[in-house]
Write a protein that holds these residues in place. Structure first.
Motif, PDB file in Angstrom:
ATOM      1  N   LEU A  62     -12.435   0.331  10.245  1.00  0.00           N
ATOM      2  CA  LEU A  62     -13.703  -0.439   9.770  1.00  0.00           C
ATOM      3  C   LEU A  62     -14.900   0.262  10.231  1.00  0.00           C
ATOM      4  CD1 LEU A  62     -11.569  -3.162  10.196  1.00  0.00           C
ATOM      5  CD2 LEU A  62     -13.796  -4.187   9.243  1.00  0.00           C
ATOM      6  N   ARG A  63     -15.926   0.642   9.521  1.00  0.00           N
ATOM      7  CA  ARG A  63     -17.263   0.816   9.863  1.00  0.00           C
ATOM      8  C   ARG A  63     -18.260   0.178   9.372  1.00  0.00           C
ATOM      9  NH1 ARG A  63     -15.893   7.197   7.794  1.00  0.00           N
ATOM     10  NH2 ARG A  63     -14.430   7.707   9.365  1.00  0.00           N
ATOM     11  N   ASP A  64     -18.900  -0.421  10.398  1.00  0.00           N
ATOM     12  CA  ASP A  64     -19.955  -1.469   9.892  1.00  0.00           C
ATOM     13  C   ASP A  64     -19.595  -2.482   9.060  1.00  0.00           C
ATOM     14  OD1 ASP A  64     -21.770  -0.094  11.540  1.00  0.00           O
ATOM     15  OD2 ASP A  64     -22.136   1.461  10.058  1.00  0.00           O
ATOM     16  N   GLY A  65     -18.338  -3.013   9.402  1.00  0.00           N
ATOM     17  CA  GLY A  65     -17.841  -4.193   8.603  1.00  0.00           C
ATOM     18  C   GLY A  65     -17.187  -3.799   7.217  1.00  0.00           C
ATOM     19  N   ARG A  66     -17.042  -2.450   6.981  1.00  0.00           N
ATOM     20  CA  ARG A  66     -16.457  -1.929   5.614  1.00  0.00           C
ATOM     21  C   ARG A  66     -15.208  -1.185   5.781  1.00  0.00           C
ATOM     22  NH1 ARG A  66     -20.697   0.972   1.859  1.00  0.00           N
ATOM     23  NH2 ARG A  66     -18.986   0.477   0.334  1.00  0.00           N
ATOM     24  N   PHE A  67     -14.134  -1.298   5.018  1.00  0.00           N
ATOM     25  CA  PHE A  67     -12.995  -0.619   5.120  1.00  0.00           C
ATOM     26  C   PHE A  67     -13.140   0.615   4.765  1.00  0.00           C
ATOM     27  CE2 PHE A  67     -11.355  -5.117   5.189  1.00  0.00           C
ATOM     28  CZ  PHE A  67     -10.635  -5.049   6.382  1.00  0.00           C
ATOM     29  N   VAL A  68     -13.403   1.549   5.468  1.00  0.00           N
ATOM     30  CA  VAL A  68     -13.421   2.992   5.416  1.00  0.00           C
ATOM     31  C   VAL A  68     -12.891   3.894   6.438  1.00  0.00           C
ATOM     32  CG1 VAL A  68     -15.235   4.802   4.904  1.00  0.00           C
ATOM     33  CG2 VAL A  68     -15.889   2.306   4.017  1.00  0.00           C
ATOM     34  N   GLY A  69     -11.855   4.915   5.900  1.00  0.00           N
ATOM     35  CA  GLY A  69     -11.193   5.796   6.752  1.00  0.00           C
ATOM     36  C   GLY A  69      -9.598   5.582   6.606  1.00  0.00           C
ATOM     37  N   PRO A  70      -9.211   6.185   7.918  1.00  0.00           N
ATOM     38  CA  PRO A  70      -7.530   5.891   7.896  1.00  0.00           C
ATOM     39  C   PRO A  70      -6.975   4.456   7.664  1.00  0.00           C
ATOM     40  CG  PRO A  70      -8.572   7.454   9.562  1.00  0.00           C
ATOM     41  CD  PRO A  70      -9.677   6.669   8.960  1.00  0.00           C
ATOM     42  N   VAL A  71      -6.011   4.749   7.036  1.00  0.00           N
ATOM     43  CA  VAL A  71      -5.007   3.301   6.867  1.00  0.00           C
ATOM     44  C   VAL A  71      -3.534   3.811   7.347  1.00  0.00           C
ATOM     45  CG1 VAL A  71      -4.291   1.498   5.365  1.00  0.00           C
ATOM     46  CG2 VAL A  71      -6.645   2.584   4.979  1.00  0.00           C
ATOM     47  N   VAL A  72      -2.868   2.868   7.739  1.00  0.00           N
ATOM     48  CA  VAL A  72      -1.383   3.071   8.130  1.00  0.00           C
ATOM     49  C   VAL A  72      -0.649   1.618   7.787  1.00  0.00           C
ATOM     50  CG1 VAL A  72       0.254   3.293   9.781  1.00  0.00           C
ATOM     51  CG2 VAL A  72      -1.741   4.677   9.944  1.00  0.00           C
ATOM     52  N   MET A  73       0.277   1.629   6.843  1.00  0.00           N
ATOM     53  CA  MET A  73       0.994   0.658   6.684  1.00  0.00           C
ATOM     54  C   MET A  73       2.599   0.761   6.548  1.00  0.00           C
ATOM     55  SD  MET A  73      -1.101  -0.223   3.097  1.00  0.00           S
ATOM     56  CE  MET A  73       0.000  -1.993   2.631  1.00  0.00           C
ATOM     57  N   VAL A  74       3.229  -0.246   7.274  1.00  0.00           N
ATOM     58  CA  VAL A  74       4.449  -0.336   7.346  1.00  0.00           C
ATOM     59  C   VAL A  74       4.924  -1.534   6.574  1.00  0.00           C
ATOM     60  CG1 VAL A  74       6.510  -0.276   8.950  1.00  0.00           C
ATOM     61  CG2 VAL A  74       4.295   0.811   9.727  1.00  0.00           C
ATOM     62  N   LEU A  75       5.774  -1.227   5.502  1.00  0.00           N
ATOM     63  CA  LEU A  75       6.427  -2.388   4.677  1.00  0.00           C
ATOM     64  C   LEU A  75       7.782  -2.815   5.297  1.00  0.00           C
ATOM     65  CD1 LEU A  75       5.795  -0.523   1.213  1.00  0.00           C
ATOM     66  CD2 LEU A  75       4.281  -1.675   2.356  1.00  0.00           C
ATOM     67  N   ALA A  76       8.102  -3.791   4.496  1.00  0.00           N
ATOM     68  CA  ALA A  76       9.279  -4.706   4.784  1.00  0.00           C
ATOM     69  C   ALA A  76      10.488  -3.874   5.067  1.00  0.00           C
ATOM     70  CB  ALA A  76       9.355  -6.068   4.059  1.00  0.00           C
ATOM     71  N   ASP A  77      10.465  -2.889   3.983  1.00  0.00           N
ATOM     72  CA  ASP A  77      11.768  -2.045   4.154  1.00  0.00           C
ATOM     73  C   ASP A  77      11.730  -0.888   4.979  1.00  0.00           C
ATOM     74  OD1 ASP A  77      10.140  -0.472   2.847  1.00  0.00           O
ATOM     75  OD2 ASP A  77      11.107  -0.160   1.099  1.00  0.00           O
ATOM     76  N   GLY A  78      10.551  -0.787   5.907  1.00  0.00           N
ATOM     77  CA  GLY A  78      10.614   0.478   6.781  1.00  0.00           C
ATOM     78  C   GLY A  78       9.559   1.322   6.378  1.00  0.00           C
ATOM     79  N   GLU A  79       9.319   1.522   5.020  1.00  0.00           N
ATOM     80  CA  GLU A  79       8.426   2.607   4.494  1.00  0.00           C
ATOM     81  C   GLU A  79       7.078   2.532   5.412  1.00  0.00           C
ATOM     82  OE1 GLU A  79       6.242   3.887   0.586  1.00  0.00           O
ATOM     83  OE2 GLU A  79       7.889   2.470   0.240  1.00  0.00           O
ATOM     84  N   ARG A  80       6.590   3.629   5.586  1.00  0.00           N
ATOM     85  CA  ARG A  80       5.353   4.002   6.048  1.00  0.00           C
ATOM     86  C   ARG A  80       4.533   4.740   5.338  1.00  0.00           C
ATOM     87  NH1 ARG A  80       3.360   4.094  11.679  1.00  0.00           N
ATOM     88  NH2 ARG A  80       1.931   5.822  11.801  1.00  0.00           N
ATOM     89  N   ARG A  81       3.178   4.112   5.089  1.00  0.00           N
ATOM     90  CA  ARG A  81       2.371   4.825   4.272  1.00  0.00           C
ATOM     91  C   ARG A  81       1.079   5.244   5.126  1.00  0.00           C
ATOM     92  NH1 ARG A  81       2.447   1.005  -1.089  1.00  0.00           N
ATOM     93  NH2 ARG A  81       4.691   1.263  -1.645  1.00  0.00           N
TER      94      ARG A  81
END
Length: 376
Positions: A62-81
């Protein structure tokens, strides 16, 4: 329904809702990504966990309350994005996906949500499986690989865009000769390129027989199909190659054959329209001949049909799809049996002449616009 039962149901629903909401923290404080008041004006990395959700773990900047920049997600099946979003909320820059074993499966380059440049897909075993190059939201290059490094797909672009396309796409100053494989040791066809332009290619069935081919020769694009069992030609189109190679500017010839080898149809094209069509019976006798003439939007068509003994069976004339003038019908011996006269904008039947077996006129009929007959 009792009050206690209603209260119990509400409690269950509230409990289920609570489990559906991920637990998130930002700079040591609890936040809710669905409630902007909890993240307003804040910066840092928000970390969320949800053991029951499709996204088990989430890290987002987050930057000043806005979602901007890097994202990491791990799904239920183990996939990582792993990816980044811009100030418009679209994916931007390098994006990667890993499977549950940590193997890189996809690598993309994006510009405001659209693919640009090199795109890669990897097999479960880790080798490069597909290489694409995107330009102006369009995939212009595709190279598909098998585990042993041989190719199973190749589509080139006129300019070299990656080191991998120089040899196979003919950007090294000579025609490439590439064999494509459906699986290791089993070819699916061949293809040749020069400066990114396909020169010739063939497709093989699983028994290794040529079923389709294509080549460029003297400014013409020639496509052929074959009967697998005999290798005899099934169809062929030979058209002058235009920039779009579309039906709108089609000029050339299309042919079809029966498996016996007898040609069954030949169509001549010019300026995107059929000019002449010829058909044959399997015994080699002519079946039909069509001549088409165009003048602006006007189209005149003359069709000759034949009996299978080669005798003329009918001559029909049309204008803009409607019969015009005298239509003639013959016996198998070539004797004129009937003539129909059509006229007017709708091509309605106006007169009919009947002839005997010797070609002599027997009677004549006249017709009104509703099809009813009147006296001679």
């Amino acid at each position: 329904m009792s009050k206690s039962l209603v209260t119990g149901l509400v409690a269950v629903l509230l409990c289920a809702s609570a489990h559906a909401i991920p637990r998130c923290e930002l700079n040591g404080e609890s936040v809710n990504p669905n409630n902007g008041h909890t993240t307003a004006g804040k910066s840092g990395v928000m970390r969320c966990t949800d053991e029951d959700g499709s996204v088990r773990r989430r890290e987002q900047t987050l930057r000043d309350g806005r979602f901007v920049g890097p994202v990491v997600m791990v799904l239920a099946d183990g996939e990582r994005r792993e990816y980044s979003v811009n100030d418009k909320g679209n994916r931007h820059g390098l994006a990667r996906s890993f499977d549950s074993k940590g193997t890189l499966r996809k690598e993309e380059n994006l510009d405001n949500g659209s693919h640009v440049g090199v795109q890669k897909q990897f097999a479960e075993a880790g080798y490069l499986q597909e290489l694409h190059f995107a330009d102006e939201r369009r995939t212009v290059l595709t190279i598909g690989y098998l585990a042993d490094g041989t190719l199973n797909e190749l589509r080139c672009t006129p300019t070299s865009v990656v080191p991998q396309d120089r040899e196979v796409c003919g950007h090294a100053g000579r025609v490439s000769e590439v064999t494509l494989y459906r699986e290791a040791g089993k070819p699916s066809g061949t293809v040749s390129y020069l400066a990114g332009k396909m020169q010739r290619q063939s497709a093989l069935d699983r028994e290794g027989r040529v079923v389709r081919s294509e080549e460029r020769k003297d400014g013409r694009l020639i496509r052929r199909t074959f009967y697998p069992a005999t290798g005899k030609p099934r169809s062929e189109t030979e058209f002058v190659e235009s920039e779009a190679n579309s039906r709108a500017g089609r000029e050339g010839t299309a042919r079809e054959w029966h498996e016996s080898g007898q040609m069954t149809q030949e169509t001549m094209w010019a300026d995107g329209y059929e000019q002449r069509i010829q058909q044959w019976y399997l015994n080699g006798q002519p079946k039909q001949r069509v001549q088409v003439r165009r003048d602006g939007r006007e189209q005149a068509r003359t069709t000759e049909r034949f009996w299978d003994n080669g005798q003329l069976a009918a001559v029909n004339v049309e204008r803009n799809g409607r019969p015009l003038g005298w239509q003639k019908y013959f016996s198998e011996d070539g004797v004129l049996l009937r003539e129909d006269e059509h006229g007017g904008e709708r091509g309605l039947l106006q007169r009919r002449k009947h002839y005997n077996a010797h070609g002599g006129l027997e009677r004549e009929e006249r017709f009104l616009e509703d099809g009813s007959r009147i006296g001679p």
